[in-house]
Design a protein around this motif. Sequence first.
Motif, PDB file in Angstrom:
ATOM      1  N   VAL A  35      88.537  18.534  27.794  1.00  0.00           N
ATOM      2  CA  VAL A  35      89.025  17.533  27.101  1.00  0.00           C
ATOM      3  C   VAL A  35      90.525  17.135  27.298  1.00  0.00           C
ATOM      4  O   VAL A  35      90.857  16.156  27.510  1.00  0.00           O
ATOM      5  N   SER A  36      91.276  18.278  27.698  1.00  0.00           N
ATOM      6  CA  SER A  36      92.748  17.969  28.116  1.00  0.00           C
ATOM      7  C   SER A  36      92.747  17.247  29.500  1.00  0.00           C
ATOM      8  O   SER A  36      93.538  16.506  29.438  1.00  0.00           O
ATOM      9  N   LEU A  37      91.791  17.458  30.352  1.00  0.00           N
ATOM     10  CA  LEU A  37      91.779  16.840  31.659  1.00  0.00           C
ATOM     11  C   LEU A  37      91.599  15.545  31.413  1.00  0.00           C
ATOM     12  O   LEU A  37      92.401  14.523  31.974  1.00  0.00           O
TER      13      LEU A  37
ATOM     14  N   LEU B 289      98.776  27.788  20.610  1.00  0.00           N
ATOM     15  CA  LEU B 289      98.374  28.989  21.432  1.00  0.00           C
ATOM     16  C   LEU B 289      98.756  30.301  21.050  1.00  0.00           C
ATOM     17  O   LEU B 289      97.939  31.390  20.995  1.00  0.00           O
ATOM     18  N   MET B 290     100.065  30.346  20.476  1.00  0.00           N
ATOM     19  CA  MET B 290     100.674  31.801  20.095  1.00  0.00           C
ATOM     20  C   MET B 290     100.809  31.772  18.689  1.00  0.00           C
ATOM     21  O   MET B 290     100.138  32.637  18.081  1.00  0.00           O
ATOM     22  N   PHE B 291     101.611  30.983  18.025  1.00  0.00           N
ATOM     23  CA  PHE B 291     101.982  31.277  16.581  1.00  0.00           C
ATOM     24  C   PHE B 291     100.736  31.185  15.720  1.00  0.00           C
ATOM     25  O   PHE B 291     100.587  31.751  14.754  1.00  0.00           O
ATOM     26  N   ALA B 292      99.893  30.251  16.017  1.00  0.00           N
ATOM     27  CA  ALA B 292      98.577  30.009  15.248  1.00  0.00           C
ATOM     28  C   ALA B 292      97.730  30.839  15.790  1.00  0.00           C
ATOM     29  O   ALA B 292      96.625  31.440  15.131  1.00  0.00           O
TER      30      ALA B 292
ATOM     31  N   SER C  32      96.476  25.437  31.170  1.00  0.00           N
ATOM     32  CA  SER C  32      97.190  24.683  31.842  1.00  0.00           C
ATOM     33  C   SER C  32      97.025  23.242  31.715  1.00  0.00           C
ATOM     34  O   SER C  32      97.836  22.252  31.314  1.00  0.00           O
ATOM     35  N   MET C  33      95.661  22.873  31.739  1.00  0.00           N
ATOM     36  CA  MET C  33      95.359  21.452  31.195  1.00  0.00           C
ATOM     37  C   MET C  33      95.734  20.998  29.894  1.00  0.00           C
ATOM     38  O   MET C  33      96.252  19.970  29.646  1.00  0.00           O
ATOM     39  N   PHE C  34      95.596  21.938  28.994  1.00  0.00           N
ATOM     40  CA  PHE C  34      96.043  21.685  27.605  1.00  0.00           C
ATOM     41  C   PHE C  34      97.677  21.355  27.656  1.00  0.00           C
ATOM     42  O   PHE C  34      98.070  20.691  26.738  1.00  0.00           O
ATOM     43  N   ALA C  35      98.243  22.242  28.139  1.00  0.00           N
ATOM     44  CA  ALA C  35      99.926  22.260  28.356  1.00  0.00           C
ATOM     45  C   ALA C  35     100.223  20.908  28.864  1.00  0.00           C
ATOM     46  O   ALA C  35     101.361  20.315  28.668  1.00  0.00           O
ATOM     47  N   MET C  36      99.405  20.417  29.909  1.00  0.00           N
ATOM     48  CA  MET C  36     100.057  19.102  30.692  1.00  0.00           C
ATOM     49  C   MET C  36      99.850  17.900  29.682  1.00  0.00           C
ATOM     50  O   MET C  36     100.693  17.024  29.937  1.00  0.00           O
ATOM     51  N   VAL C  37      98.936  17.789  28.748  1.00  0.00           N
ATOM     52  CA  VAL C  37      98.752  16.837  27.841  1.00  0.00           C
ATOM     53  C   VAL C  37     100.049  16.529  27.120  1.00  0.00           C
ATOM     54  O   VAL C  37     100.724  15.534  27.093  1.00  0.00           O
ATOM     55  N   PHE C  38     100.498  17.597  26.620  1.00  0.00           N
ATOM     56  CA  PHE C  38     101.694  17.571  25.622  1.00  0.00           C
ATOM     57  C   PHE C  38     103.029  17.549  26.553  1.00  0.00           C
ATOM     58  O   PHE C  38     104.278  16.853  26.444  1.00  0.00           O
TER      59      PHE C  38
END
Length: 798
Positions: free
Chosen positions: A688-690, A627-630, A605-611
């Motif tokens: 890191v994302s946070l 997260l998925m395709f790679a 969730s933190m990673f998604a929040m960055v983008f």
Amino acid sequence: MSDSQPRTRKEALESEHPTSHPASDSEAGSTATTEDQAAAKRAKAEFIGRTVAIFLMPLIFVGMMITSYLGTMHSPEANDMPIVVAGSSAKADDVTFAINGAEPDAFDIETTDDVYDARQDVYDREASAAIIVKGDTATIVTASGAGVQQSTTVEQLVRPALAEDGFTVKTDDIVPLPDNDPSGMAAMFLMTSIVMAGYMPFSVLRSNSPELLKFKRIVPILAGWSAAIAGLVWTVACPILDVVDVKDTAAVLGIAWLGVFAISSVQLFITRLVGALGVILGILFLMVLGMPSSNMAMPVYSMPKFFRFTHEFLPMPAIGESLRSVLYFDGDGVTGHLFVLALGAVAGLLLTKVYDHFYAKRNEHPVPLDVNVAAIHGGRRPDTKLMRYISLTLFPLAMVTMMITFMLGAMHSPTPKDMPVAVVGSSVEQAEDTIKQLDEQMDGKFEFTALDDKGEARRLVENRDEVAALVLPSEKNPDFELLANQAGNNASYRVAVQVFEQVAQAQDSDLTVDDLKPLPDRDKNGVVVMYVAMGWILAGFMVVIVAANANPWTRPLKRMLPIIVVYAPFMSLVVATIAGPITGAVDGHFAALWGAGIIAIACISMFAMVFERLLGMFAIIPVIGTLMFAGVPSSNGALSQYMVPKFFATLHDFLPMAASVETIRSILYFDGDVVTEHLQVLGLWGLVSLALVFLIDGIKPPRTAHDFGNLHLEREREIAKEQRKQALALGMSPDHAKSDAEAADQDSAPGQESYQTVQGSIVDDGTDAQESDRRAPTTGDGQARSRRPHEESIPSTV
């Protein structure tokens, strides 16, 4: 009342909420108070509903996907798989008796004395296999083009039964897969890309640009979109990846176009019925039910019987079987599947037309559809249609492009590369001599390590440092022995067993396989770890995307972090419950999976929040891409990390999907031996994302309301355009029509509320008294809600 409509959102708000009211008019004041209370009540209910959606939408989506995939694919078993036995009646009866005795429910056996008809049934895919009996020799006839898993399943179940009954068993693959597509993945990934392209535009079309849903507009748009996707998938699959032969160009283009158009046509009708929520129904029929019905990843005869019924009419099976017919069977059998797609396209368009007809009769002056997505890119909603349509197209186009390039590019030719295998001899020198001979034959498929200690080799295989260990014959044991670890990765295990069985046979010896950690029957193919990890990944990024668009008030960290604190345990509990009690794919380890899932979902969730901070809804593109395709090709989940291109193998040590897969594998099968190091990878992504979110918010504080721009001006332009068209049709001058409209505006009384706008959610940022009345604007801001008969309108579907 003013002679003209408010020209900006600020003026619209001021016209709706005057700063002063006549103090002498007590009745008007009482009415205003009642209306304010009702508006506040509606706003509160909307706010609660939008907050509930943050939990509800991921629950529905993740629940459907993971339940379907885990429930159907964690332990596939052959059930009434059709096979034909050809030979003399006595021999055919012996074979039938032997197979039914060994596998009583696995096969539906027919007998014939015509060998040609039996082989033709296999080629036409009316039979999964044929067994040709001549004397004491039984030949298993299969077609890998109809599915590698199907051929493998038949051979694994039939061969032991025939051998035990005294037959010499041979195999004959009458439709082998081409060298550029040895696993038959091309048809499956092309199918998935086509299906995604069919429904994905509707995920934002209804909410972002509802004016395009008018029948006369949307049909040519869908036809052009289908052509664009057909060209895209062919370009990637043929000239770039070379998994489609040039001679099949026209057929692949035609199937892709028809598949996208058929799905879009049906999705259009569903959207008419239930609005933007139609995407959920689309995903249910296309992906949740479609993949188990497709007969592509797994034989449909190893799925529950319900999916044999849906295989006959769902679009995903029709597209997949059409592509399989063209790519591997020279077009044999394609007609029926194309008919299903064509029938779906016609039915979708006709039903949409019928719906529009009856809706127009019931609603002479329908209320136009409202836009409820501010901007896909997260900024101010563009004032021009061109920019809005470009952003609308970019989202599904990017997703389909990544799907077919990453997944098909990485997984269409799974061959071992530098797979670590130990060779154990009576001495290191003996092992090294054997390795030199093997290297000449293997051409870089394996990376061998010479050992003289079988115990050390066993430890390395158990710890997954080596995929397998080949123990050379000795005086005590004249056969080859292979130490393997199926739970470490089933694909690696199968490759090692297959290759070294051939090595032993070349030496006129047998191979004894010692599986140090076999997979349980509830996870025969080793896919449980991947699907549980997918549940964590999907749950992790969906909460951020849904929250930002359903209720932007939640975007600041001080509000989003408490939501995640509640959401992560909730969704981890959902995934663990689906994996365990609901589907039976996992036995035990509930608390460990729940705890690890909480960490994974929160960090993702933190990673998604960055983008999301940077790109708005477009965050889905880099987030799913990473997260998925790679992540899936590099995860070491269903496919070994040593059987994909080195780029993806390198990513295995860094990506969250791989860390999630290895965490789950360690919990389920290896007593949690490496959980800590993989949770550290997830934790690093989260921390890191946070930190990046803190940095971004410090530079640009997150907005807590949608910015719809001057959406009402666009609506006014549409009205004026329609007025001019009607005026010309009646022989009036456009200026005359405009003056009539203005006169009508002047005659309207204030009590009629001709320009009342739709209220949004009340939000409180805690700044000052003036800011406390701010609201998250909705699409109605500045738009007239009382529609005249001459206004252009789109039938409401909600």
